[in-house]
Design an enzyme around this catalytic site. Sequence first.
Site, PDB file in Angstrom:
ATOM      1  N   SER A  52       0.816  -1.196   0.000  1.00  0.00           N
ATOM      2  CA  SER A  52       0.000   0.000   0.000  1.00  0.00           C
ATOM      3  C   SER A  52       0.859   1.259   0.000  1.00  0.00           C
ATOM      4  O   SER A  52       1.619   1.486  -0.929  1.00  0.00           O
ATOM      5  CB  SER A  52      -0.971  -0.040   1.178  1.00  0.00           C
ATOM      6  N   ASP A  68      -9.462  -5.213  -4.841  1.00  0.00           N
ATOM      7  CA  ASP A  68      -9.019  -4.192  -3.900  1.00  0.00           C
ATOM      8  C   ASP A  68      -9.849  -2.929  -4.126  1.00  0.00           C
ATOM      9  O   ASP A  68      -9.744  -2.279  -5.165  1.00  0.00           O
ATOM     10  CB  ASP A  68      -7.531  -3.906  -4.115  1.00  0.00           C
ATOM     11  N   HIS A  78      -7.598  -5.827  -0.309  1.00  0.00           N
ATOM     12  CA  HIS A  78      -6.325  -5.182   0.034  1.00  0.00           C
ATOM     13  C   HIS A  78      -5.565  -6.085   1.015  1.00  0.00           C
ATOM     14  O   HIS A  78      -5.518  -5.821   2.221  1.00  0.00           O
ATOM     15  CB  HIS A  78      -6.630  -3.818   0.651  1.00  0.00           C
TER      16      HIS A  78
END
Length: 664
Positions: free
Chosen positions: A207, A313, A344
Amino acid sequence: MSIRARGTRLRCRSLMVAASAALMAVSLTPTGAQGAPAQESRTVRESKPVYSYENAVRESVWVDTRLDGDGDGQTDRVAVDVVRPREPAQQGRKIPVIMDASPYYACCGRGNESQRKTYDANGKPVQFPLYYDNYFVPRGYAFVAVDLAGTNRSDGCVDVGGRSDVQSAKAVVDWLNGRARGYTTRTGAERARADWSTGDTGMIGKSYDGTIANGVAATGVEGLKTIVPIGAISSWYDYYFAKGAPLYDSGPEWLSDYVESPEARARCQAVQKRLVDEAPRTGDLTRLWGERDYVPDADRVEASVFVVHGMQDLNVRAKHFGQWWDALARQGVERKIWLSQTGHVDPFDFRRTEWVSTLHRWFDHYLLGYDNGVEREPMADVERAPDQWSTDRVWPPRATQTTSLRPGKGELPGVGTLGLAPARPGATETFADDPLLDETDWAAAVDQPTPAKAGFVTPPLSRDLRLSGSAKATVTVAPSTASAHLSAVLVDVGPDTIRDYAAPGEGIATLAERTCWGASTSGDSSCFKETEARTADVDYTVFSRGWADLGNYASDAKGRPLTPGRPYTITLDLHASDHVVPAGHRLALIVAGTDRDLIDPPATKPTLTLDLARTAARLPVVGGASAYLRAVAGSAETAGPRESRLDGVAEPRPIRPIPGGSTR
């Protein structure tokens, strides 16, 4: 530089990496094999855990970024926590570095168990989050955990993907290569040198952390040999907006405030103000967003890239990996990709054993120079069903061709056909924007006339149809008001068992049992909770999405008011995916207004009239139009309306705009 020239250079670099395997294998061998012949060393296939983790060097260094982000008249220093095996330096050997640069080490934690850095009473690092240190330090790597500027023990300010964020990590790569200054304390003058390092660095992270890896690679910094961005952002504008349509009810200033240290929060008001003033909620592209778009700088990337992303995601959405991957491909960058059915989620938590093995070989090749063949393995691993994977030598497959499918008028309002033939001129469908509904409501009623969407469906397929890559939907609509938001989604209509990406865990369930990945100390365990696939039985699967503010019809950079009743044409970017619509299922395109909890609604609630003859979806079909024709050959007509709704995963939940932090 031309792609051909760049490709030649990359091939030469690969040969150089392979040729250095003998020297590196010898230099990292802890026993008398240091004088082994080169021919013998070429048989080395992987690094082994031969160094002591318990006795490893643990130290903190503050690296000068040469920026003064907080405007205090002093250049900012970022905190760099290092753990490295003690033995190589004692024997005069240098080692490569695995780096994770993050804003989350103090505020939010890393990984499925939200681990934070810990320190002893003297400020010496004790716990390094995740398993990278436990697993790789005994194998002859240093692990470096960098606090981005403005976070934890670093100076400066968080600027959310901007120059300060990127320079926080780039400066550390420079320090590892002798080009930047490091200090033993935050404010002192005693220098710290990375004379134990080869300078060869691999960046990894999920991320926000992976986003920084993308940003640093896009600078072309010397010494960065590979990056492994997991669920990472490639353009911060596309994290907050989709062609003018806001994806969240706040901008980057909220994220900056959330991750900054209390001290930085107090001194960084000027940076916070810029994040507000130069990132307007209108969705206009500004200079601030241009500085945070790494895709145009793909031509500067010298590192190899191992992309990992969840195709479902809904935090860092799949457009990010799609546009980054395509740009890297155009530049001939060495690359590999894993695509999961999760949201995610880190691959350590959806395919742990295979992931650690592959990552190990990847770093061994690109950082130690081992000729282990990892770069010759299939380019792509794609999850087809929970825990079932396929591979491709090239991704998307070479047979992929852009194929236009067009909506057609059906017998019922809002229930139409989808195929190669264009609709007759003048054919329309009408729907009203209902901000209380989302893609699951539309897909569940794809065969039913409903006022909030227009759905178009192929006949049941007689053979599998694979879509692989990024898609686009061009729509022509006339709004009834001066503002409108649009959504387009692709749906696989048919029963399946999928990862439940909408549930807590986003496709995984965390178990009580632990497995261990490397060595441990009393303050830093290598043992992590196991996971398993969390699945759902569904009647449909939404597998690609895109959104836009219709006011951006003339320009991606700036929106404008609409004239009610006038038709406008706009192209929506549908997120990259790799999905097989099985024989017996149907492929659907749905066009609607606000996708609740995935985009914000417009200022008005328009009714929109869709011009079918001027609407089409350009899809990446493996085998192209001929594959589509074979898939629908011999099919019966599209199924008629169902009296009951189809079942799918739960509706999207509100997401806090924290890439990689606590998002739900």
